[in-house]
Design a protein around this motif. Structure first.
Motif, mmCIF file in Angstrom:
data_model
loop_
_atom_site.group_PDB
_atom_site.id
_atom_site.type_symbol
_atom_site.label_atom_id
_atom_site.label_comp_id
_atom_site.label_asym_id
_atom_site.label_seq_id
_atom_site.Cartn_x
_atom_site.Cartn_y
_atom_site.Cartn_z
ATOM 1 N N PHE A 133 1.894 5.750 6.905
ATOM 2 C CA PHE A 133 2.736 4.560 6.721
ATOM 3 C C PHE A 133 1.969 3.420 6.053
ATOM 4 O O PHE A 133 2.376 2.904 5.007
ATOM 5 C CB PHE A 133 3.284 4.128 8.083
ATOM 6 N N LEU A 134 0.831 3.036 6.630
ATOM 7 C CA LEU A 134 0.042 1.954 6.044
ATOM 8 C C LEU A 134 -0.874 2.462 4.934
ATOM 9 O O LEU A 134 -1.050 1.782 3.922
ATOM 10 C CB LEU A 134 -0.787 1.263 7.130
ATOM 11 N N GLY A 135 -1.419 3.657 5.101
ATOM 12 C CA GLY A 135 -2.325 4.189 4.087
ATOM 13 C C GLY A 135 -1.684 4.335 2.725
ATOM 14 O O GLY A 135 -2.283 3.985 1.701
ATOM 15 N N SER A 136 -0.459 4.837 2.693
ATOM 16 C CA SER A 136 0.237 4.995 1.411
ATOM 17 C C SER A 136 0.581 3.632 0.811
ATOM 18 O O SER A 136 0.564 3.454 -0.410
ATOM 19 C CB SER A 136 1.509 5.830 1.588
ATOM 20 N N PHE A 137 0.858 2.664 1.681
ATOM 21 C CA PHE A 137 1.143 1.305 1.207
ATOM 22 C C PHE A 137 -0.104 0.684 0.590
ATOM 23 O O PHE A 137 -0.046 0.082 -0.493
ATOM 24 C CB PHE A 137 1.657 0.443 2.355
ATOM 25 N N TYR A 138 -1.254 0.829 1.279
ATOM 26 C CA TYR A 138 -2.506 0.314 0.719
ATOM 27 C C TYR A 138 -2.798 0.972 -0.624
ATOM 28 O O TYR A 138 -3.186 0.311 -1.591
ATOM 29 C CB TYR A 138 -3.683 0.598 1.664
ATOM 30 N N THR A 139 -2.623 2.283 -0.677
ATOM 31 C CA THR A 139 -2.906 3.032 -1.907
ATOM 32 C C THR A 139 -2.068 2.522 -3.067
ATOM 33 O O THR A 139 -2.583 2.235 -4.155
ATOM 34 C CB THR A 139 -2.647 4.539 -1.694
ATOM 35 N N LYS A 140 -0.773 2.399 -2.846
ATOM 36 C CA LYS A 140 0.131 1.942 -3.907
ATOM 37 C C LYS A 140 -0.155 0.494 -4.309
ATOM 38 O O LYS A 140 -0.067 0.139 -5.489
ATOM 39 C CB LYS A 140 1.581 2.079 -3.439
ATOM 40 N N SER A 141 -0.511 -0.324 -3.336
ATOM 41 C CA SER A 141 -0.755 -1.750 -3.608
ATOM 42 C C SER A 141 -2.030 -1.969 -4.408
ATOM 43 O O SER A 141 -2.056 -2.749 -5.364
ATOM 44 C CB SER A 141 -0.845 -2.528 -2.294
#
Length: 248
Positions: free
Chosen positions: A13-21
Protein backbone atom coordinates in the motif's frame (compact mmCIF):
# COMPACT_ATOMS: atom_id res chain seq x y z
CA UNK A 1 19.59 15.92 -8.43
CA UNK A 2 18.46 12.36 -9.19
CA UNK A 3 19.00 9.79 -6.47
CA UNK A 4 19.11 6.01 -6.55
CA UNK A 5 16.48 4.94 -4.02
CA UNK A 6 15.97 1.36 -2.84
CA UNK A 7 12.49 0.67 -1.44
CA UNK A 8 11.58 -2.63 0.24
CA UNK A 9 7.97 -3.77 0.31
CA UNK A 10 7.60 -1.77 -2.89
CA UNK A 11 4.43 -3.54 -3.97
CA UNK A 12 2.47 -2.77 -0.81
CA UNK A 13 0.00 0.00 0.00
CA UNK A 14 2.62 2.56 1.03
CA UNK A 15 5.56 1.03 -0.82
CA UNK A 16 3.90 1.29 -4.22
CA UNK A 17 2.88 4.86 -3.41
CA UNK A 18 6.46 5.80 -2.49
CA UNK A 19 7.72 4.13 -5.65
CA UNK A 20 5.31 5.96 -7.93
CA UNK A 21 5.86 9.29 -6.17
CA UNK A 22 9.67 9.25 -6.20
CA UNK A 23 10.01 7.71 -9.65
CA UNK A 24 9.22 11.07 -11.25
CA UNK A 25 12.61 12.54 -10.36
CA UNK A 26 14.74 9.57 -9.27
CA UNK A 27 15.88 6.07 -10.11
CA UNK A 28 14.03 3.46 -8.04
CA UNK A 29 15.13 -0.04 -7.09
CA UNK A 30 11.85 -1.67 -6.07
CA UNK A 31 12.21 -4.80 -3.94
CA UNK A 32 9.36 -7.23 -3.20
CA UNK A 33 8.14 -10.78 -3.89
CA UNK A 34 5.71 -9.59 -6.60
CA UNK A 35 4.87 -6.39 -8.42
CA UNK A 36 1.16 -6.51 -9.18
CA UNK A 37 0.67 -2.90 -8.04
CA UNK A 38 3.49 -1.64 -10.26
CA UNK A 39 2.43 -3.24 -13.56
CA UNK A 40 1.87 0.09 -15.29
CA UNK A 41 5.45 1.16 -14.52
CA UNK A 42 7.40 -1.87 -15.73
CA UNK A 43 8.54 -0.11 -18.91
CA UNK A 44 9.88 2.92 -17.04
CA UNK A 45 13.64 3.12 -17.57
CA UNK A 46 14.14 4.66 -14.13
CA UNK A 47 12.65 1.62 -12.38
CA UNK A 48 14.49 -1.60 -11.54
CA UNK A 49 12.37 -4.44 -10.14
CA UNK A 50 14.15 -7.05 -8.02
CA UNK A 51 12.20 -9.98 -6.65
CA UNK A 52 13.29 -10.88 -3.15
CA UNK A 53 11.81 -12.88 -0.30
CA UNK A 54 12.98 -10.80 2.64
CA UNK A 55 12.30 -13.64 5.07
CA UNK A 56 15.02 -15.81 3.49
CA UNK A 57 18.75 -15.30 4.06
CA UNK A 58 19.63 -16.67 0.62
CA UNK A 59 17.28 -14.23 -1.09
CA UNK A 60 18.67 -11.28 0.89
CA UNK A 61 22.24 -12.17 -0.05
CA UNK A 62 21.23 -12.55 -3.68
CA UNK A 63 19.69 -9.06 -3.57
CA UNK A 64 23.03 -7.59 -2.48
CA UNK A 65 24.85 -9.54 -5.22
CA UNK A 66 22.48 -8.15 -7.87
CA UNK A 67 22.96 -4.57 -6.65
CA UNK A 68 26.74 -4.97 -6.73
CA UNK A 69 26.72 -6.72 -10.11
CA UNK A 70 24.58 -3.97 -11.64
CA UNK A 71 26.87 -1.39 -9.96
CA UNK A 72 23.94 0.50 -8.48
CA UNK A 73 25.15 3.16 -6.06
CA UNK A 74 22.29 3.43 -3.57
CA UNK A 75 21.85 6.96 -2.24
CA UNK A 76 18.73 6.28 -0.17
CA UNK A 77 17.46 3.09 1.47
CA UNK A 78 13.84 3.03 2.62
CA UNK A 79 13.19 -0.01 4.82
CA UNK A 80 9.44 -0.13 4.33
CA UNK A 81 8.63 -3.86 4.27
CA UNK A 82 6.56 -5.19 7.17
CA UNK A 83 3.86 -7.70 7.93
CA UNK A 84 0.80 -6.26 9.65
CA UNK A 85 -1.74 -8.34 11.51
CA UNK A 86 -5.02 -9.24 9.84
CA UNK A 87 -7.97 -8.65 12.22
CA UNK A 88 -9.87 -11.78 13.17
CA UNK A 89 -12.06 -13.08 15.95
CA UNK A 90 -9.21 -14.75 17.82
CA UNK A 91 -7.87 -13.93 21.25
CA UNK A 92 -4.27 -13.32 22.28
CA UNK A 93 -2.20 -16.03 20.59
CA UNK A 94 1.54 -16.42 20.22
CA UNK A 95 2.53 -18.55 17.24
CA UNK A 96 6.28 -18.98 16.94
CA UNK A 97 6.20 -19.64 13.19
CA UNK A 98 4.16 -16.48 12.54
CA UNK A 99 6.35 -14.41 14.88
CA UNK A 100 9.51 -15.63 13.16
CA UNK A 101 8.16 -14.57 9.77
CA UNK A 102 7.17 -11.11 11.05
CA UNK A 103 10.52 -10.57 12.76
CA UNK A 104 12.47 -11.87 9.75
CA UNK A 105 10.79 -9.42 7.36
CA UNK A 106 10.37 -6.39 9.60
CA UNK A 107 13.54 -6.49 11.72
CA UNK A 108 16.13 -8.96 10.49
CA UNK A 109 15.88 -7.96 6.82
CA UNK A 110 15.95 -4.26 7.71
CA UNK A 111 18.98 -4.77 9.96
CA UNK A 112 20.73 -6.78 7.24
CA UNK A 113 20.09 -4.10 4.63
CA UNK A 114 21.06 -1.23 6.94
CA UNK A 115 24.44 -2.90 7.41
CA UNK A 116 25.05 -4.07 3.84
CA UNK A 117 23.78 -0.96 2.04
CA UNK A 118 25.33 1.25 4.70
CA UNK A 119 28.74 -0.26 3.99
CA UNK A 120 28.25 0.42 0.29
CA UNK A 121 27.37 4.03 1.10
CA UNK A 122 30.55 4.37 3.17
CA UNK A 123 32.64 4.19 0.00
CA UNK A 124 31.30 7.57 -1.12
CA UNK A 125 30.95 8.92 2.43
CA UNK A 126 27.30 9.84 1.88
CA UNK A 127 23.84 8.32 2.12
CA UNK A 128 20.48 8.30 3.85
CA UNK A 129 18.76 5.30 5.43
CA UNK A 130 15.11 5.74 6.41
CA UNK A 131 13.31 3.10 8.43
CA UNK A 132 9.52 3.06 8.56
CA UNK A 133 8.07 2.77 12.05
CA UNK A 134 4.58 3.46 13.37
CA UNK A 135 2.84 5.38 16.12
CA UNK A 136 3.16 2.01 17.87
CA UNK A 137 6.92 2.58 17.85
CA UNK A 138 6.38 4.98 20.76
CA UNK A 139 3.08 3.95 22.38
CA UNK A 140 1.16 0.77 23.12
CA UNK A 141 -1.92 -0.09 21.06
CA UNK A 142 -5.24 1.09 22.42
CA UNK A 143 -7.09 -2.22 22.22
CA UNK A 144 -10.47 -0.54 22.87
CA UNK A 145 -10.58 1.02 19.40
CA UNK A 146 -10.85 -2.40 17.74
CA UNK A 147 -13.72 -3.76 19.85
CA UNK A 148 -16.66 -2.17 17.99
CA UNK A 149 -15.39 -3.40 14.62
CA UNK A 150 -13.59 -6.68 15.24
CA UNK A 151 -15.14 -7.95 18.52
CA UNK A 152 -12.44 -10.02 20.29
CA UNK A 153 -9.53 -8.82 18.13
CA UNK A 154 -6.32 -7.78 19.88
CA UNK A 155 -3.51 -5.97 18.09
CA UNK A 156 -0.71 -8.56 18.40
CA UNK A 157 2.23 -7.95 20.72
CA UNK A 158 4.61 -8.83 17.89
CA UNK A 159 3.72 -5.68 15.94
CA UNK A 160 4.46 -3.36 18.88
CA UNK A 161 7.65 -5.19 19.77
CA UNK A 162 8.87 -4.98 16.18
CA UNK A 163 8.05 -1.30 15.76
CA UNK A 164 9.74 -0.43 19.06
CA UNK A 165 12.66 -2.49 17.80
CA UNK A 166 12.90 -0.31 14.70
CA UNK A 167 13.63 2.65 17.00
CA UNK A 168 16.55 0.79 18.57
CA UNK A 169 17.80 -0.38 15.19
CA UNK A 170 17.70 3.16 13.84
CA UNK A 171 19.70 4.54 16.77
CA UNK A 172 22.19 1.69 16.54
CA UNK A 173 23.06 2.31 12.90
CA UNK A 174 22.90 6.09 13.29
CA UNK A 175 25.71 5.79 15.85
CA UNK A 176 27.60 3.12 13.88
CA UNK A 177 27.70 5.17 10.67
CA UNK A 178 27.84 8.63 12.27
CA UNK A 179 31.38 9.35 11.05
CA UNK A 180 30.85 7.88 7.61
CA UNK A 181 28.55 10.56 6.19
CA UNK A 182 25.52 8.26 6.47
CA UNK A 183 22.36 9.47 8.19
CA UNK A 184 19.96 6.91 9.66
CA UNK A 185 16.50 8.13 10.65
CA UNK A 186 12.93 6.93 10.69
CA UNK A 187 9.38 8.14 10.24
CA UNK A 188 6.49 6.80 12.30
CA UNK A 189 3.08 7.26 10.66
CA UNK A 190 -0.09 7.24 12.70
CA UNK A 191 -3.28 5.75 11.20
CA UNK A 192 -3.28 6.24 7.42
CA UNK A 193 -6.64 5.87 5.70
CA UNK A 194 -6.86 2.78 3.51
CA UNK A 195 -10.57 2.02 3.04
CA UNK A 196 -10.89 1.27 6.75
CA UNK A 197 -14.25 0.17 8.21
CA UNK A 198 -16.40 3.13 9.26
CA UNK A 199 -16.58 2.06 12.90
CA UNK A 200 -12.80 1.83 13.12
CA UNK A 201 -12.36 5.25 11.50
CA UNK A 202 -14.78 6.70 14.04
CA UNK A 203 -12.85 5.17 16.96
CA UNK A 204 -9.50 6.33 15.57
CA UNK A 205 -10.71 9.88 15.04
CA UNK A 206 -11.84 9.97 18.65
CA UNK A 207 -8.28 9.46 19.94
CA UNK A 208 -6.50 11.69 17.39
CA UNK A 209 -6.36 15.38 18.40
CA UNK A 210 -6.69 16.51 14.77
CA UNK A 211 -9.83 14.35 14.56
CA UNK A 212 -8.93 12.77 11.23
CA UNK A 213 -6.89 9.94 9.77
CA UNK A 214 -3.74 10.69 7.86
CA UNK A 215 -3.31 10.47 4.10
CA UNK A 216 -0.38 8.72 2.48
CA UNK A 217 0.53 12.03 0.83
CA UNK A 218 1.30 13.44 4.30
CA UNK A 219 4.35 11.17 4.57
CA UNK A 220 6.20 12.41 1.47
CA UNK A 221 7.49 15.77 2.82
CA UNK A 222 9.22 14.08 5.77
CA UNK A 223 10.77 11.43 3.53
CA UNK A 224 12.03 14.11 1.13
CA UNK A 225 13.40 16.08 4.09
CA UNK A 226 15.37 13.08 5.35
CA UNK A 227 16.64 12.28 1.84
CA UNK A 228 17.96 15.78 1.29
CA UNK A 229 21.74 16.00 1.63
CA UNK A 230 21.34 19.50 3.05
CA UNK A 231 20.11 17.91 6.28
CA UNK A 232 23.50 16.33 6.89
CA UNK A 233 23.44 16.95 10.65
CA UNK A 234 20.25 15.03 11.40
CA UNK A 235 20.60 11.39 12.38
CA UNK A 236 19.05 8.90 14.79
CA UNK A 237 15.73 10.73 14.80
CA UNK A 238 12.15 9.48 14.68
CA UNK A 239 9.67 11.83 13.01
CA UNK A 240 6.18 10.93 14.23
CA UNK A 241 3.43 11.84 11.74
CA UNK A 242 0.23 11.07 13.60
CA UNK A 243 -2.06 14.09 13.93
CA UNK A 244 -1.03 14.34 17.57
CA UNK A 245 -2.15 10.87 18.62
CA UNK A 246 0.97 10.11 20.65
CA UNK A 247 1.08 13.40 22.58
CA UNK A 248 -1.86 12.62 24.87
Amino acid sequence: MKKNILITGANGFLGSFYTKSFLKNNNIVAVDKSFSNLKTLTEDKNLILIRCNLSEDKSLKELIKIIKKKKINIDVLINNAAIDAVPNMGKFIIEKKKWNLEFDVSLFASTFLCYEIGNMMKKKNKGSIINIGSDLSVIAPNQKIYKTTFKNYLKPASYSIIKHGVVGMTKYFAALFAQDGIRVNMISPGPIFNDNPKNLVKELKRIIPMNRLGKKEYLLPSLKFLMDDKNAYITGQNIVIDGGRTII
